[in-house]
Design an enzyme around this catalytic site. Structure first.
Site, mmCIF file in Angstrom:
data_model
loop_
_atom_site.group_PDB
_atom_site.id
_atom_site.type_symbol
_atom_site.label_atom_id
_atom_site.label_comp_id
_atom_site.label_asym_id
_atom_site.label_seq_id
_atom_site.Cartn_x
_atom_site.Cartn_y
_atom_site.Cartn_z
ATOM 1 N N HIS A 132 0.643 -1.222 0.057
ATOM 2 C CA HIS A 132 0.024 0.087 -0.027
ATOM 3 C C HIS A 132 0.949 1.457 0.072
ATOM 4 C CE1 HIS A 132 -3.322 -2.574 0.718
ATOM 5 N NE2 HIS A 132 -2.898 -2.921 1.795
ATOM 6 N N ASP A 169 -2.476 -11.479 -2.018
ATOM 7 C CA ASP A 169 -2.807 -10.866 -0.695
ATOM 8 C C ASP A 169 -4.596 -10.490 -0.583
ATOM 9 O OD1 ASP A 169 -1.590 -9.222 1.960
ATOM 10 O OD2 ASP A 169 -3.393 -8.250 1.360
ATOM 11 N N HIS A 171 -5.879 -7.915 0.008
ATOM 12 C CA HIS A 171 -5.908 -6.524 -0.255
ATOM 13 C C HIS A 171 -5.623 -6.037 -1.548
ATOM 14 C CE1 HIS A 171 -6.262 -6.787 4.323
ATOM 15 N NE2 HIS A 171 -7.207 -5.930 4.252
ATOM 16 N N ASP A 249 -3.880 -13.253 4.785
ATOM 17 C CA ASP A 249 -4.965 -12.612 5.389
ATOM 18 C C ASP A 249 -5.945 -13.011 4.540
ATOM 19 O OD1 ASP A 249 -4.060 -11.131 3.147
ATOM 20 O OD2 ASP A 249 -4.056 -9.154 4.280
HETATM 21 ZN ZN LIG Z 1 -3.767 -7.653 3.207
#
Ligand SMILES: [Zn+2]
Length: 314
Positions: A132, A169, A171, A249
């Site tokens: 991110h 991941d 996200h 995750d």
């Molecule tokens: Zn993540």
């Protein structure tokens, strides 16, 4: 002389902030747990691991603005990026020495991993994957854009290297996507829960192989998707290296990922990615990305053991 194995760990990876880290959703001791799991269960000698240097300021400046790096001298900025308000009241010097030091070593590990992957054919950094972080901002626990920093170092030696980022991941990987933008050397495959953070629609434009999925997707659908799409993406992109963000995750008990993948599903997923790389003789470097439950460390440990036993046959 003990043989080296291209798995990278630093004693500085784990984050210790005098106990405050215990109440944060991130398992601050995840990296060390995986390291000790591998020593115990894969029979890897502790001297066989590679140990990275800290990422240098010069390397950070290859991707990040000076203004952003200076903003980290403010504890409130760090607290916002870590999504952890308590940090705002901790003296910045302590945060630099504990938290950011750990991230600097992690980024150094990704740099080292990308180099070792070209040498050994594969490498695993037992941290990293801060997907991110953008050039002028951090977010979602990500301070430094370790993948772009590592990739730009590879470009210095080989400016025409084709790089595929496989981001599994939970996200969306918006940081490196916004840094690389339309760089034709970069091919991004991202499978992510579209109903959670970061909802970055600008960065989504740069995902070449874009697979948003719904919350609580189960093993069968997820595995079918990646098993079908990864070979197609590799065939089209013909990468010279794969950077794999193996966020755990996606695990069904992970409160932040909100996906429904079992332990077996995660192990199967990582094996599929490694098989696609190894069978096509494409160097692969794996970085860990997210993983926010206690179980995530052990699942990642088991998955790496599975890769070593069944794919790499090291
Ligand atoms: Zn993540």
């Amino acid at each position: 002389m003990i043989d080296k194995i291209p798995i990278i760990f630093s004693k500085y990876y784990d984050i210790g902030l005098g106990g405050t880290e215990e109440v944060h959703p991130v398992d601050a001791k995840r990296y060390g747990k995986i390291y000790y799991y591998l020593i115990k269960n894969a029979g890897i000698n502790e001297h066989s691991f590679y140990s990275p240097e800290k990422v240098t300021d010069e390397d950070l400046l290859s991707v990040h603005t000076r203004k952003y790096l200076s903003s980290l001298k403010n504890s409130e900025t760090i607290a916002r990026i870590a999504e952890f308000k308590i940090l705002a009241s901790i003296p910045n010097e302590i945060l630099q020495n504990k938290l950011l030091k750990s991230v600097r070593y992690a980024a150094g590990g990704t740099i080292m991993g990308s180099r070792l992957a070209l040498e050994y054919g594969w490498a695993i950094n037992l941290s990293g994957g801060y997907h991110h972080a953008k050039s002028n901002s951090g977010g979602g626990f990500c301070f430094f854009a370790d993948i772009p920093i590592a990739v730009y170092k590879l470009f210095k030696k080989n400016p025409v290297l084709s790089v595929m980022i496989i981001d599994l991941d939970a996200h969306q990987g918006n940081g490196y996507a916004s840094i690389f933008k339309d760089d034709e050397r970069i091919h991004i495959l991202d499978v992510y829960n579209e109903q959670i953070y970061p909802n970055d629609f600008e960065a989504r434009k740069y995902i070449e192989f874009n697979y948003p999925v719904s919350s609580y997707i189960k093993d069968a659908e997820y595995i079918h998707l990646i098993d079908r799409e990864i070979p197609i993406a590799i065939e089209r992109s013909k990468p010279g290296i794969i950077v794999y963000i193996s966020g755990s995750d996606i695990y069904e008990n992970d409160a932040l990922g909100c996906m429904g993948i079992s332990e077996e599903g995660i192990i199967r997923r990582d094996e599929i990615v490694f098989r696609n790389a190894v069978e096509n003789k494409i160097p692969i470097v794996m970085v860990l990305g997210g993983g926010y439950t206690e179980e995530c460390a052990i699942i990642t440990g088991k998955s790496i053991v599975n890769i070593l036993k069944n794919v790499i046959i090291f």
